[in-house]
Design a protein around this motif. Sequence first.
Motif: not given
Length: 363
Positions: A90-106, A268-271
């Motif tokens: 489960t992905i939580k709101y409190e999780d580290d947000l850095s993996p979702y930054r654009m450069t990481n998605l690229v 869920g939708f959090q990711g």
Amino acid sequence: MSASNWPGLPKGIQSRTVSINDLEMHVLEASPPITGTSKLPLVILLHGFPELSYSWRKIIGPLSDAGYHVVVPDQRGYGRTKIVQSGSTTIKYEDDLSPYRMTNLVKDIVTLVYTLGYESVAAIVGHDFGSRVAAWCALIRPDLFKSVVLMSSTFAGPPKLSLGKAPTSPDFKKVVTEDLAVLTPPRKHYWFYYSTPEANAHMTNAPGGLQVFLREYYHLPHYYVMPLDATMPEAVHGFGPSTEEIQRNAWLTEEELIVYATEYARTGFQGGLNSAYRVNTSAAWSSELELFSGKQIDVPAMFLAGKQDWNTYKLPGAVEAMRGRACKNMEDFVLIDGAGHWVQQEQSDRVVEHLVRFLGKRQ
């Protein structure tokens, strides 16, 4: 249910998992028989929010039949792609947000390409939020991504450098918070609603159930500018299609809708909220993209959307910026009549026609 058995998915499409970075990335894949030792040109399709690789079910087979190796991932935070080091499904709101930054998605997509054994991609095609990821792939790695197709979401280019100033939130934040709140009736912008801790729970626990909520959401009512005190399920309620319209709906049957409802009930939708919205409404994460200030997409580009999709024009000046500045070589700007936001599902034959035409220019 195995992804390869999803309703509406043509036979011959493979579902498998690829290990990249910190992900077990789920992909749908199709390729015609290979003759000789040459690899077929690779096309990658990126879905948007709230969607899945399944959203391309009507496109994968025809593109493969046209001679392309087609690979369609569930992007980070979506569907059956798993973050293996998180320790939780489960992905939580409190999780580290850095993996979702654009450069990481690229980086996810670049790594996928090399893991597949390719050194170039004929086209990176993105819809909705996936359009933004595709744009950044083409801008950052034009040596790898030879062309780009942006669908249903414009790209106005990298943010400007904050010369001599601390990074600030996007310019429109004041307008879409303070100014919308004083309207009669008061309103709010969905980007900032989606950045709140409550948004995921509101949608996951929609009063009428996920299937009803998603049917209303995919009908694309007036949710970009929401009532100030409304949740997203409340904002879209009452705008959905009638029973008769649902029965006539050929692009998203009830059986197909259940796939989305089942997958989002599990994840869920959090990711998706993290990558599509939260990192774009926070200066802490958007400022690193200033590194590319002034850089253009140099590779051939096409914009493709439904003519009835207001999303194309929701940001004033974005179309002009995309065609005049962000994309140096935008060969085509196509609006398909009779289609709204989910154009690759609503008018799949027309989308395939334009994709094959665009791709054929480089063969």
